[in-house]
Design a protein around this motif. Structure first.
Motif, short mmCIF file in Angstrom:
data_model
loop_
_atom_site.label_atom_id
_atom_site.label_comp_id
_atom_site.label_asym_id
_atom_site.label_seq_id
_atom_site.Cartn_x
_atom_site.Cartn_y
_atom_site.Cartn_z
N LEU A 1 0.98 -1.20 -0.18
CA LEU A 1 0.02 0.16 0.02
C LEU A 1 0.88 1.41 0.10
CD1 LEU A 1 -2.99 -0.68 2.42
CD2 LEU A 1 -3.04 -0.11 0.00
N ALA A 2 1.94 1.10 0.94
CA ALA A 2 2.95 2.36 0.82
C ALA A 2 3.46 2.69 -0.51
CB ALA A 2 3.99 2.19 1.91
N LEU A 3 3.92 1.41 -1.39
CA LEU A 3 4.60 1.39 -2.53
C LEU A 3 3.59 1.95 -3.68
CD1 LEU A 3 6.42 -1.81 -2.79
CD2 LEU A 3 7.46 0.56 -2.72
N ALA A 4 1.96 1.59 -3.53
CA ALA A 4 1.11 1.90 -4.53
C ALA A 4 0.90 3.45 -4.38
CB ALA A 4 -0.12 1.28 -4.22
N MET A 5 0.67 3.96 -2.89
CA MET A 5 0.57 5.50 -2.95
C MET A 5 1.97 6.25 -3.34
SD MET A 5 -1.19 5.82 0.89
CE MET A 5 0.01 4.83 1.77
N ASN A 6 2.97 5.63 -3.20
CA ASN A 6 4.15 6.23 -3.96
C ASN A 6 4.07 6.16 -5.38
OD1 ASN A 6 7.16 7.12 -3.25
ND2 ASN A 6 7.42 5.50 -4.81
N SER A 7 3.63 5.16 -5.99
CA SER A 7 3.36 4.94 -7.24
C SER A 7 2.32 6.24 -7.83
CB SER A 7 2.89 3.57 -7.78
OG SER A 7 2.79 3.51 -9.02
N VAL A 8 1.52 6.32 -7.29
CA VAL A 8 0.55 7.32 -7.71
C VAL A 8 1.21 8.85 -7.59
CG1 VAL A 8 -1.71 8.49 -7.15
CG2 VAL A 8 -1.53 6.18 -7.03
N ALA A 9 1.89 8.97 -6.64
CA ALA A 9 2.57 10.33 -6.31
C ALA A 9 3.60 10.64 -7.36
CB ALA A 9 3.21 10.10 -4.94
N ILE A 10 4.40 9.52 -7.91
CA ILE A 10 5.34 9.77 -8.98
C ILE A 10 4.73 9.88 -10.33
CG2 ILE A 10 7.40 8.80 -7.47
CD1 ILE A 10 7.17 6.36 -9.52
N GLY A 11 3.37 9.68 -10.59
CA GLY A 11 2.85 9.82 -11.80
C GLY A 11 3.14 8.36 -12.81
N PRO A 12 2.40 8.74 -13.86
CA PRO A 12 2.39 7.54 -15.17
C PRO A 12 3.54 7.69 -15.91
CG PRO A 12 0.94 9.30 -15.58
CD PRO A 12 1.54 9.87 -14.63
N SER A 13 4.45 8.70 -16.12
CA SER A 13 5.44 8.84 -17.09
C SER A 13 6.68 7.96 -17.04
CB SER A 13 5.86 10.34 -17.14
OG SER A 13 6.42 10.68 -15.79
N HIS A 14 7.00 7.51 -15.67
CA HIS A 14 8.21 6.56 -15.44
C HIS A 14 7.85 5.22 -15.91
CE1 HIS A 14 10.31 9.79 -13.55
NE2 HIS A 14 9.19 10.08 -12.74
N GLY A 15 8.84 4.57 -16.34
CA GLY A 15 8.61 2.99 -16.47
C GLY A 15 8.87 2.86 -17.86
N PHE A 16 9.00 1.38 -18.28
CA PHE A 16 9.32 1.02 -19.59
C PHE A 16 8.33 1.04 -20.60
CE2 PHE A 16 11.55 -1.50 -16.28
CZ PHE A 16 13.13 -1.29 -16.54
N ASP A 17 8.54 1.89 -21.56
CA ASP A 17 7.63 2.20 -22.73
C ASP A 17 6.17 2.59 -22.09
OD1 ASP A 17 9.51 1.22 -24.63
OD2 ASP A 17 9.17 -0.76 -23.83
N ALA A 18 6.10 3.36 -21.16
CA ALA A 18 4.85 3.80 -20.49
C ALA A 18 4.01 4.44 -21.48
CB ALA A 18 5.09 4.86 -19.46
N ARG A 19 4.36 5.27 -22.21
CA ARG A 19 3.43 5.88 -23.22
C ARG A 19 2.81 4.79 -24.39
NH1 ARG A 19 6.73 11.45 -25.15
NH2 ARG A 19 6.54 12.65 -23.24
N ALA A 20 3.72 4.11 -24.71
CA ALA A 20 3.28 2.66 -25.72
C ALA A 20 2.09 1.88 -24.93
CB ALA A 20 4.25 2.01 -25.90
N HIS A 21 2.37 1.87 -23.83
CA HIS A 21 1.31 1.02 -23.05
C HIS A 21 0.02 1.77 -23.03
CE1 HIS A 21 4.03 -2.35 -21.71
NE2 HIS A 21 4.84 -1.34 -21.42
N LEU A 22 0.11 2.91 -22.73
CA LEU A 22 -0.96 3.87 -22.70
C LEU A 22 -1.61 3.88 -24.15
CD1 LEU A 22 0.00 6.99 -20.44
CD2 LEU A 22 -1.97 5.27 -20.08
N GLU A 23 -0.84 3.86 -25.23
CA GLU A 23 -1.40 3.91 -26.59
C GLU A 23 -2.27 2.68 -26.80
OE1 GLU A 23 1.71 4.59 -29.32
OE2 GLU A 23 2.35 6.22 -28.73
N TYR A 24 -1.70 1.86 -26.16
CA TYR A 24 -2.51 0.21 -26.42
C TYR A 24 -3.79 0.54 -26.03
CZ TYR A 24 -2.60 -4.93 -27.04
OH TYR A 24 -2.75 -6.32 -27.16
N ILE A 25 -4.00 1.01 -24.73
CA ILE A 25 -5.16 1.10 -23.93
C ILE A 25 -6.12 2.00 -24.70
CG2 ILE A 25 -6.09 1.86 -21.68
CD1 ILE A 25 -3.38 1.06 -20.27
N ARG A 26 -5.63 3.14 -24.97
CA ARG A 26 -6.34 4.05 -25.92
C ARG A 26 -6.95 3.57 -27.21
NH1 ARG A 26 -2.37 8.89 -23.89
NH2 ARG A 26 -3.66 9.54 -22.14
#
Length: 641
Positions: A231-256
């Motif tokens: 839960l602490a990690l999840a709250m931290n994940s929300v705090a740092i935003g969605p831009s970090h991570g491997f191919d984050a934009r490409a994953h969002l493109e798939y979802i969209r």
């Protein structure tokens, strides 16, 4: 039984090593640059190796000048190059050789007329696409040989301002300047020594207490402790935003794409659209639900699925490993430290992507196999066999790498049937009950691939994908890439440039790729000093995994032996698949321990089993718990912004 097991596994390992060596040397599709006698490959790396490289041809001239030749002579050179090449001697074109993908490992012999002049110049122009230009020249005349003490110089012909530079040996390790901006493990360990000593002492005392009072931490408390950490990690994940991570934009493109087109994309329609669809379908449904409810950004809250998956993976792994070991109170605490401090799960659960969800299904399937390997009655359970097939089908519908787990699980369960003398009928029934649910759950997607693309499986770097318009450095491998290790302990950030094993270590025990960031300002906001110190302490669980593998193969009996061998084979299969990818797709980003996230129970079972030999040695066991406590705390604290 032990001798047969050890002999069979040793023979299999040696056979695989021999086949791999033969494959690397003989197959022209494998770009592993081997020396020839005293001649080595030389290259001129791109100006910015971390960035994606254009598919436009690269043009590099390699030149060596021989001075003060007193008498004319004839000599021969034997040339190999990664690309088309032209050979000039004193300005005269001697040879033009087009790159042949099927024969580039064969040398081309060229005669040279060395004049009795003050200067003789040999130039080799190399043009390559999708790979760093590289050259090897072998000759009995050391003046023309590409070697360690070479007099060769190189120049990028596509950069007008570029001058002649000293080329580097192909097996020289590139050291990114970005890595030097992060703390080193040794310095971090020293600066955090008071923290480490305090955590070690706390873990030591607690473990002694658990040995004396086995009921001091109720079994039902452990899942809730895991939930609290994640839960602490999840709250931290929300705090740092969605831009970090491997191919984050490409994953969002798939979802969209799914939301907007109301259909699934084909592999060539986007960078990550070759991935299996279950995670993206679930994320698209969640995204639309969040849009209806309003409130926080739906994109940020899409991290709910990876965060929840990481939590469930840790709980599943804890229960599976504790049950397999029949762990006492102190061993349960040790397993808890392992599952909460396992870095690859801690950072992947904070990034957008399909790997955490695939890992949950795969780890649950591994747990089912652990249970089936306890005896004849459990392995014959139709319910367990069908459940295994459903879980592996769901994992395959989330990420294709689960095919490795399917193959190893089927093989080990088949061997168990043979060893137990259960007959061909029982084995056939088991195969049908496992494979039929796999096909029913995931077969429709892979059948669609076959009909639309001509292949069941389409990978990220599949040459059939027409959307690939770039490549990554270096475009080749060297023998040192396959056996060297050490950089990850000195500087884990981008340690992948040290070779396969450094890349594996740096991504298993920390976020060695910085979530794919190539600039300091875009790196995830982790506590890098804590992570750097944890990397050195991670040598302890690494050694325990090795010890557990050795014990499982040489000492264990009964169910423990079968589970141990299953874990060893599972890890070996995944590492073998990763090595195959590493040599066939020779870009720096192909080594990711996150590919093995779904076999977390195997990693941590062997780790705990390696520590299990200390059972009954109170002080040694408590000391081990103390050190693992420090490592686990540093890992968790490191991934909190």
């Amino acid at each position: 039984m032990r001798a047969i097991r050890v002999g069979a596994l040793t023979a299999a390992l040696l056979a695989c090593a021999a086949l791999a060596a033969s494959y690397i040397v003989a197959d022209p599709r494998v770009r592993v640059l081997l020396p020839a006698g005293d001649a080595n490959w030389i290259t001129l790396p791109p100006a910015e190796p971390l960035k994606a490289q254009s598919m436009n041809p690269a043009l590099t001239t390699f030149r060596v000048v021989v001075r003060r030749v007193e008498s004319a002579r004839e000599t021969r050179i034997h040339v190999s190059a990664l690309g088309d090449f032209w050979v000039y001697m004193n300005g005269e074109l001697l040879a033009r050789v087009a790159f042949d993908p099927a024969a580039w490992k064969e040398e081309r012999t060229i005669r040279l007329q060395v004049r009795a002049d003050p200067i003789n110049s040999l130039r080799v122009l190399v043009r390559s696409t999708g790979v760093t230009p590289a050259l090897r020249v072998r000759s009995v005349d050391p003046a023309f040989r590409t070697a360690v003490d070479t007099a060769w110089r190189a120049r990028n012909m596509l950069q007008a301002e570029a001058g002649w530079r000293q080329p580097q040996l192909a097996d020289l390790r590139y050291q990114p300047a970005l890595a030097s901006r992060f703390p080193s493990p040794v310095h971090s360990l020293r600066s955090l020594l008071p923290w480490i000593v305090s955590c070690t002492a706390f873990g030591f005392v607690l473990c002694l207490a658990l040995q004396r009072k086995p009921v001091s931490v109720p079994d039902r408390a452990y899942p809730w402790l895991i939930v609290a950490v994640f839960l602490a990690l999840a709250m931290n994940s929300v705090a740092i935003g969605p831009s970090h991570g491997f191919d984050a934009r490409a994953h969002l493109e798939y979802i969209r794409y799914i939301i907007e087109e109301r259909s699934l994309p084909l592999a060539g329609e986007g960078w990550q659209m070759f991935q299996s669809p279950l995670y993206y379908l679930a994320s698209a449904a969640l995204y639309q639900l969040l849009q209806l409810t309003g409130g926080a950004s739906p994109v940020i809250l899409l991290k709910f699925i990876p965060a929840l998956s990481g939590m469930v993976l840790a709980i599943v792994t804890f229960r599976v490993v504790v049950a397999a070991l029949r762990a006492d109170a102190s061993m349960r605490w040790l397993v808890f430290l392992l599952v909460t401090g396992f870095p690859v799960n801690l950072y992947m659960s904070q990034y957008l992507g399909n790997e955490p969800l695939a890992a949950v299904f795969n780890a649950a399937a591994v747990g089912v196999v652990f249970g089936m390997l306890r005896g004849r009655e459990t392995i014959a359970s139709a319910r367990s066999q069908v459940l295994l097939g459903v879980l592996l089908g769901l994992s395959l519908l989330t990420k294709v790498s689960a095919v490795v787990s399917l193959a190893v699980s089927i093989c080990v369960l088949g061997l168990f049937h043979l060893r137990a003398g259960m007959g061909f009928g029982a084995m056939s029934a088991m195969l049908a009950r496992v494979l039929l649910p796999v096909v029913l759950v995931s077969g429709w997607y892979y059948g669609r691939n076959w009909l639309e693309l001509g292949s069941l499986f389409v990978g990220g770097w599949d040459p059939a994908r027409v959307d690939l318009q770039w490549w990554q450095y270096p475009g080749y491998r060297t023998p040192a890439d396959l056996y060297s290790f050490g950089r990850a302990l000195a500087q884990p950030v981008l340690a992948v440039f040290g070779g396969f094993w450094d890349g594996l270590y740096a991504t298993l025990w920390t976020d060695g790729y910085l979530g794919s960031a190539i600039e300091y300002e875009h790196a995830p906001p982790w506590n890098y000093e804590f992570l750097a110190a944890a990397v050195l302490l991670a040598m302890l669980p690494t050694l325990l995994i090795i010890a557990g593998a050795v014990r499982a193969v040489t000492v264990a009996e009964g169910a423990a032996a079968w589970i141990g061998v299953y874990c060893v084979l599972m890890i070996a299969a995944y590492l073998g698949a990763m090595l195959w990818l590493y040599v066939n797709v020779p870009v720096y980003s192909t080594v990711k321990a996150s590919y093995t996230l779904g076999i977390t129970p195997c990693w941590l079972y062997l780790c705990a089993y390696g520590a299990h030999w200390l059972a009954g040695r109170r002080m040694a066991s408590a000391s081990l718990c103390g050190l693992l406590s420090a490592w686990s705390v540093l890992s968790v604290a490191g991934f909190l912004a």
